[in-house]
Motif scaffolding. Structure first.
Motif, PDB file in Angstrom:
ATOM      1  N   VAL A 148       0.864  -1.195   0.000  1.00  0.00           N
ATOM      2  CA  VAL A 148       0.000   0.000   0.000  1.00  0.00           C
ATOM      3  C   VAL A 148       0.898   1.242   0.000  1.00  0.00           C
ATOM      4  O   VAL A 148       0.687   2.183  -0.770  1.00  0.00           O
ATOM      5  CB  VAL A 148      -0.941   0.001   1.234  1.00  0.00           C
ATOM      6  CG1 VAL A 148      -1.652   1.343   1.378  1.00  0.00           C
ATOM      7  CG2 VAL A 148      -1.963  -1.130   1.129  1.00  0.00           C
ATOM      8  N   LEU A 155      -3.953   7.500   2.073  1.00  0.00           N
ATOM      9  CA  LEU A 155      -5.034   6.728   2.692  1.00  0.00           C
ATOM     10  C   LEU A 155      -6.091   7.592   3.371  1.00  0.00           C
ATOM     11  O   LEU A 155      -7.221   7.156   3.572  1.00  0.00           O
ATOM     12  CB  LEU A 155      -4.440   5.745   3.712  1.00  0.00           C
ATOM     13  CG  LEU A 155      -3.729   4.523   3.103  1.00  0.00           C
ATOM     14  CD1 LEU A 155      -3.023   3.723   4.191  1.00  0.00           C
ATOM     15  CD2 LEU A 155      -4.730   3.625   2.374  1.00  0.00           C
ATOM     16  N   LEU A 158      -9.624   7.720   2.048  1.00  0.00           N
ATOM     17  CA  LEU A 158      -9.740   6.869   0.855  1.00  0.00           C
ATOM     18  C   LEU A 158     -10.735   5.722   1.101  1.00  0.00           C
ATOM     19  O   LEU A 158     -10.762   5.139   2.178  1.00  0.00           O
ATOM     20  CB  LEU A 158      -8.360   6.283   0.512  1.00  0.00           C
ATOM     21  CG  LEU A 158      -8.228   5.670  -0.878  1.00  0.00           C
ATOM     22  CD1 LEU A 158      -8.136   6.752  -1.955  1.00  0.00           C
ATOM     23  CD2 LEU A 158      -6.985   4.769  -0.968  1.00  0.00           C
ATOM     24  N   GLU A 159     -11.532   5.427   0.080  1.00  0.00           N
ATOM     25  CA  GLU A 159     -12.475   4.295   0.162  1.00  0.00           C
ATOM     26  C   GLU A 159     -11.693   2.994  -0.026  1.00  0.00           C
ATOM     27  O   GLU A 159     -11.202   2.710  -1.123  1.00  0.00           O
ATOM     28  CB  GLU A 159     -13.541   4.385  -0.939  1.00  0.00           C
ATOM     29  CG  GLU A 159     -14.569   5.478  -0.754  1.00  0.00           C
ATOM     30  CD  GLU A 159     -15.530   5.204   0.412  1.00  0.00           C
ATOM     31  OE1 GLU A 159     -15.802   4.017   0.717  1.00  0.00           O
ATOM     32  OE2 GLU A 159     -16.002   6.183   1.020  1.00  0.00           O
ATOM     33  N   CYS A 160     -11.551   2.225   1.050  1.00  0.00           N
ATOM     34  CA  CYS A 160     -10.780   0.978   0.986  1.00  0.00           C
ATOM     35  C   CYS A 160     -11.701  -0.201   1.263  1.00  0.00           C
ATOM     36  O   CYS A 160     -12.517  -0.134   2.188  1.00  0.00           O
ATOM     37  CB  CYS A 160      -9.671   0.973   2.040  1.00  0.00           C
ATOM     38  SG  CYS A 160      -8.507   2.323   1.835  1.00  0.00           S
ATOM     39  N   LEU A 177      -5.361   0.122   8.235  1.00  0.00           N
ATOM     40  CA  LEU A 177      -5.851   1.145   7.297  1.00  0.00           C
ATOM     41  C   LEU A 177      -6.661   2.203   8.057  1.00  0.00           C
ATOM     42  O   LEU A 177      -6.527   3.403   7.821  1.00  0.00           O
ATOM     43  CB  LEU A 177      -6.728   0.507   6.207  1.00  0.00           C
ATOM     44  CG  LEU A 177      -6.021  -0.424   5.209  1.00  0.00           C
ATOM     45  CD1 LEU A 177      -7.055  -1.153   4.354  1.00  0.00           C
ATOM     46  CD2 LEU A 177      -5.060   0.362   4.312  1.00  0.00           C
ATOM     47  N   ALA A 182      -8.225   5.863   6.736  1.00  0.00           N
ATOM     48  CA  ALA A 182      -8.946   5.426   5.543  1.00  0.00           C
ATOM     49  C   ALA A 182     -10.385   5.106   5.953  1.00  0.00           C
ATOM     50  O   ALA A 182     -10.661   4.873   7.128  1.00  0.00           O
ATOM     51  CB  ALA A 182      -8.283   4.177   4.979  1.00  0.00           C
ATOM     52  N   VAL A 184     -12.890   2.292   5.751  1.00  0.00           N
ATOM     53  CA  VAL A 184     -12.660   0.863   5.475  1.00  0.00           C
ATOM     54  C   VAL A 184     -13.933   0.028   5.563  1.00  0.00           C
ATOM     55  O   VAL A 184     -14.673   0.122   6.545  1.00  0.00           O
ATOM     56  CB  VAL A 184     -11.628   0.296   6.490  1.00  0.00           C
ATOM     57  CG1 VAL A 184     -11.278  -1.152   6.144  1.00  0.00           C
ATOM     58  CG2 VAL A 184     -10.367   1.143   6.529  1.00  0.00           C
ATOM     59  N   ALA A 204     -14.440   0.686  -4.312  1.00  0.00           N
ATOM     60  CA  ALA A 204     -13.122   0.773  -3.665  1.00  0.00           C
ATOM     61  C   ALA A 204     -12.073   1.471  -4.528  1.00  0.00           C
ATOM     62  O   ALA A 204     -11.852   1.097  -5.676  1.00  0.00           O
ATOM     63  CB  ALA A 204     -12.626  -0.638  -3.339  1.00  0.00           C
ATOM     64  N   ASP A 205     -11.395   2.453  -3.935  1.00  0.00           N
ATOM     65  CA  ASP A 205     -10.218   3.040  -4.588  1.00  0.00           C
ATOM     66  C   ASP A 205      -8.986   2.197  -4.276  1.00  0.00           C
ATOM     67  O   ASP A 205      -8.026   2.199  -5.024  1.00  0.00           O
ATOM     68  CB  ASP A 205     -10.014   4.478  -4.106  1.00  0.00           C
ATOM     69  CG  ASP A 205     -11.150   5.365  -4.590  1.00  0.00           C
ATOM     70  OD1 ASP A 205     -11.410   5.361  -5.813  1.00  0.00           O
ATOM     71  OD2 ASP A 205     -11.814   6.015  -3.755  1.00  0.00           O
ATOM     72  N   LEU A 206      -9.047   1.514  -3.126  1.00  0.00           N
ATOM     73  CA  LEU A 206      -8.006   0.535  -2.782  1.00  0.00           C
ATOM     74  C   LEU A 206      -8.727  -0.762  -2.454  1.00  0.00           C
ATOM     75  O   LEU A 206      -9.559  -0.804  -1.533  1.00  0.00           O
ATOM     76  CB  LEU A 206      -7.196   1.019  -1.561  1.00  0.00           C
ATOM     77  CG  LEU A 206      -6.214  -0.003  -0.973  1.00  0.00           C
ATOM     78  CD1 LEU A 206      -5.127  -0.398  -1.972  1.00  0.00           C
ATOM     79  CD2 LEU A 206      -5.565   0.552   0.300  1.00  0.00           C
TER      80      LEU A 206
END
Ligand code: NAD
Length: 289
Positions: A148, A155, A158-160, A177, A182, A184, A204-206
């Motif tokens: 990552v 993060l 961020l949408e994980c 995360l 993030a 999550v 999800a972006d990640l």
């Protein structure tokens, strides 16, 4: 779009080189020793032992494999761990998985001295992870977090989405995360049973997948431009009957949608043993204060 490959090899090489230098700087009689305890003769556990021994040898860490019989009792295995806890020459202890059916792996993990727990399996280590201590996390979870970091994503906010909620990957990665602010979602078999997996993965972006089901995540389930980390390792036979390893993500489809993606093999895999030897060195530092 064709995604950039997020490879574990170069990060692993850097970790191995750092640990080699740190071990070389120690006096001969103060070097770490990693002791692995294997119950029975499982081919998977033996393969892990071989990889661990090779990685330890490369960085100058001694490695000992203790082989207990297939019919070892819980009490005898526990006694071996207690003995190793008290042995100052054993600076790192790892229980090889899987274990025979009569062994309660969790109960064994719980008695490993937290200062010698190089695979982040004790309740104390998991408590450290809740507090955001990445160094205490299981090796595979740390490998994911290294990738990552290498991806360069920010993060915060961020949408994980983490697919899989095991104690060695999904749960610790979700917590680590979160610790970096993030947003999550952790998905699992219940998410799939509810027919909601795709609704999550496409947001999800990640996207991190650690399930053990070949082809679970198709290209259509990935948000364009997402970073994808595939932890899955599934053995399949190719047309010539040779065994090869594939992930949980359909790589050929995902590579056209994602911005960065880990190959399988070559992503998470090479990092895990490098992190194990790094943890062994860190454990020694903690023991010596
Ligand atoms: P596990 O069996 O402990 O957990 C599997 C997880 O997947 C669970 O959370 C389960 O609920 C979920 N799951 C199962 N079927 C699902 C479905 N259809 N949809 C959504 N979720 C589903 O597995 P693990 O030990 O975390 O390992 C996961 C994968 O990662 C395996 O393929 C394993 O071989 C691999 N792995 C790789 C490394 C490495 O170094 N590369 C290390 C550890 C594990």
């Amino acid at each position: 779009m064709s995604a950039t490959l997020l490879e574990g090899g170069p990060i692993a090489a850097q970790i191995m080189s750092d640990v080699t230098a740190a071990v070389a700087a120690l006096p001969e009689d103060q070097k770490p020793k990693l002791v692995a305890v294997m119950a029975g003769d499982n081919p998977g556990a033996r393969a892990y032992a071989r990889m661990q021994s090779k990685a330890a040898g490369k960085v100058g860490i001694a490695y000992e494999l203790i082989e207990l019989p297939e019919d070892v009792t819980q009490e005898d295995m526990a006694s071996k761990i207690v003995e190793l806890n008290a042995d100052a020459s054993a600076t790192g202890i790892i229980q090889l998985m899987p274990v025979p059916a009569q062994i309660n792996a969790r109960a064994i993990q719980a008695i490993i001295d937290p200062l010698k727990d190089v695979d982040g399996v004790t309740p104390a280590a998991l408590g450290e992870v809740v507090r955001g201590n990445m160094n205490a996390a299981p090796c595979t979870a740390q490998s994911v977090m290294e990738l990552v970091k290498a991806s360069g994503v920010n993060l915060r906010g961020l949408e994980c989405v983490m697919v899989g909620h095991s104690e060695i990957v999904g749960k610790p990665v979700g917590l680590l995360l979160l610790d970096q602010f993030a947003t999550v979602s952790v998905c699992h078999i219940g998410t799939s049973e509810a027919g909601m997996l795709e609704a999550h993965t496409t947001s999800a972006d990640l996207l991190i997948v650690a399930v053990g089901v070949k082809g679970l995540v198709k290209g259509s389930m990935i948000k364009p431009g997402a970073v994808v980390i595939d932890v899955g390792m599934n053995r399949v036979k190719n047309a010539e009957g040779k065994t090869k390893m594939v992930g949980d993500v359909v790589f050929e489809e995902a590579v056209e949608v994602a911005s960065q993606i880990t190959p399988v093999p070559g992503g998470v895999g090479p990092l895990t043993t490098a992190i194990l030897v790094r943890n062994t060195m860190n454990a020694l530092k903690l023991q010596r204060g």
